[in-house]
Design a protein around this motif. Structure first.
Motif, PDB file in Angstrom:
ATOM      1  N   TRP A   1       0.882  -1.167   0.000  1.00 24.26           N
ATOM      2  CA  TRP A   1       0.000   0.000   0.000  1.00 24.26           C
ATOM      3  C   TRP A   1       0.914   1.209   0.000  1.00 24.26           C
ATOM      4  O   TRP A   1       1.458   1.600   1.036  1.00 24.26           O
ATOM      5  CB  TRP A   1      -0.895  -0.029   1.234  1.00 24.26           C
TER       6      TRP A   1
ATOM      7  N   GLN B   1       0.283   1.876  -5.752  1.00 23.44           N
ATOM      8  CA  GLN B   1      -0.760   1.366  -4.873  1.00 23.44           C
ATOM      9  C   GLN B   1      -1.194  -0.007  -5.368  1.00 23.44           C
ATOM     10  O   GLN B   1      -1.952  -0.126  -6.330  1.00 23.44           O
ATOM     11  CB  GLN B   1      -1.942   2.335  -4.884  1.00 23.44           C
TER      12      GLN B   1
ATOM     13  N   HIS C   1      -0.202   2.775   5.798  1.00 22.27           N
ATOM     14  CA  HIS C   1      -1.482   2.139   5.507  1.00 22.27           C
ATOM     15  C   HIS C   1      -2.309   2.010   6.776  1.00 22.27           C
ATOM     16  O   HIS C   1      -3.529   2.247   6.775  1.00 22.27           O
ATOM     17  CB  HIS C   1      -1.239   0.761   4.880  1.00 22.27           C
TER      18      HIS C   1
END
Length: 413
Positions: free
Chosen positions: A279, A286, A319
């Motif tokens: 992430w 991404q 994240h």
């Protein structure tokens, strides 16, 4: 290995100014002697040649070994930082001129000794500390830990970056032995097994296959594992590189959790183990999708706020702060990525790293409440390998052993 243009320019400007200043100081101190000037000119020229080679040599070609650049840039930095300290203290020593008309020679009496200490410390970090494996024992206590998992031992390793070691397997062998010696129930790897190219793994496959725990070895991908730091001839080559990495991890007995989850069972109790791909915040891509790994729909039997005790593997701790704590009740997240910027200071029982300027959670155990007032925790492992430059000052290669503890009470979720 990315060196942004602005970083390279600032590095060059700093080097020019520091060498010019020190050259003029030597000429002022030894006005009749030419040898010190000549010696420093040769010394500076050698440093500049090293910097030029490191900056101009191709870095994003998968077939180019970047070890020389890593060591070369680090060597140049170990010279630049002490010179900067000498200049800083020389400037401080000039302040009394404002009212006394005479400066203090702090550059000579403070800057030079301090620079020497920093030089030695930096090379100690490259030659010694990066080999010193540290096992950190952590207890995670919660009323929500299932009875069957009270005392359950999780060994976490992260950010191996095996390409930094070339084909020398001695450090990774020592790391594997350290992990196995802890006799964990499960081993979890939180991403970045390579620097740029999956082929870096090949010399280490047998060694890494020796990692053993009764419940197995689970892994996720980090930002360096996708081949994003290499200019591939075709997109197919890049896909093949990632496919090979996944295949090799399967071959050595690791189970990858790529935006998926599994159950860990200690009859009759169960823990949900969730894993997401990387992430990334910019400039990282991404790839991780939490809701693909575990449903968010509260009408499904399993969802991100269900009553199960949940552990998440997510490479980037950002994240956890930006998404996990906002949409879930995941009890414990395990991350890496920060390396503590490979620099850590410890004093009076406290830890500090320049990584704090970029990451709020950079190393160790943190707890934060979600919008429902439930405590969620993350452990950030500072990694075992290096990237960019081969050093670790204070931030020793880490093996984390997290022991789950059941505390009295009834889980409220």
């Amino acid at each position: 290995m990315r060196i942004p243009l602005i970083t390279a320019l600032l590095l060059c400007i700093a080097a020019i100014l520091s060498d010019l200043y020190i050259y003029l100081e030597i000429r002022r101190t030894f006005p009749r002697l030419k040898r010190p000037l000549t010696a420093y000119a040769i010394f500076a020229a050698a440093g500049w040649a090293l910097l030029a080679i490191c900056l101009l040599r191709p870095r994003r070609d998968a077939d180019v070994d970047i070890s020389f650049q890593m060591w070369g840039l680090y060597g140049f930095l170990t010279l630049l930082v002490p010179k900067a300290l000498i200049i800083l203290w020389s400037a401080i020593g000039m302040i009394p001129r404002l009212w006394k008309g005479k400066s203090w020679h702090l550059g000579k009496w403070v800057g030079v000794p301090l620079g020497a200490i920093v030089f030695i410390t930096m090379w100690w970090g490259a030659l010694v500390t990066r080999h010193e494996i540290e096992v950190r024992e952590v207890e995670f206590a919660s009323v929500r830990v299932p009875e069957g998992f009270d005392g359950y031992r999780i060994a976490q390793i992260s950010d191996l970056h095996v390409g930094t070691w070339g084909d020398d397997t001695s450090f990774i062998e020592a790391l594997v032995d350290s992990v196995n010696a802890q006799k964990p129930d499960i081993i979890m790897f939180t991403g970045d097994i390579v620097n740029r190219d999956t082929r870096e793994m090949e010399p280490f496959l047998h060694t890494l296959s020796r990692l053993h725990a009764p419940d197995g070895v689970y892994s996720i991908l980090g930002n360096h594992d996708y081949g994003d730091y290499v200019e591939w001839p075709t997109t197919a080559d890049k896909r093949d590189n990632l496919r090979l990495l996944k295949n090799w991890q399967r071959q050595i007995g690791w189970r990858m959790l790529n935006n998926t989850h599994t159950d860990l069972v200690a009859d009759p109790d169960t823990i949900r183990l969730i894993g997401v791909e990387n992430w990334g915040e910019p400039p990282f891509h991404q790839y991780g999708h939490l809701t693909d790994a575990y449903p968010i729909d509260p009408h499904q039997p399993r969802h991100l706020n269900d009553s199960a005790f949940k552990i998440l593997l997510s490479h980037n701790p950002e994240h956890w702060r930006r998404e996990v704590t906002k949409v879930s009740n995941i009890d414990l997240t395990l991350s890496g990525h920060t390396h503590a910027m490979q620099t850590e200071l410890r004093m009076f029982g406290r830890r500090w790293s320049p990584a704090v300027w970029k990451y709020e959670e950079w190393g160790g155990l943190y707890t934060k409440q979600n919008p429902r007032g439930e405590d969620l925790s993350i452990y950030v492992n500072v990694g075992a390998g290096e990237v960019g430059m081969p050093f670790r000052v204070g931030a020793k290669p880490e093996v984390t052993v997290i022991t789950l503890r059941k505390t009295p009470g009834t889980a409220a979720r």
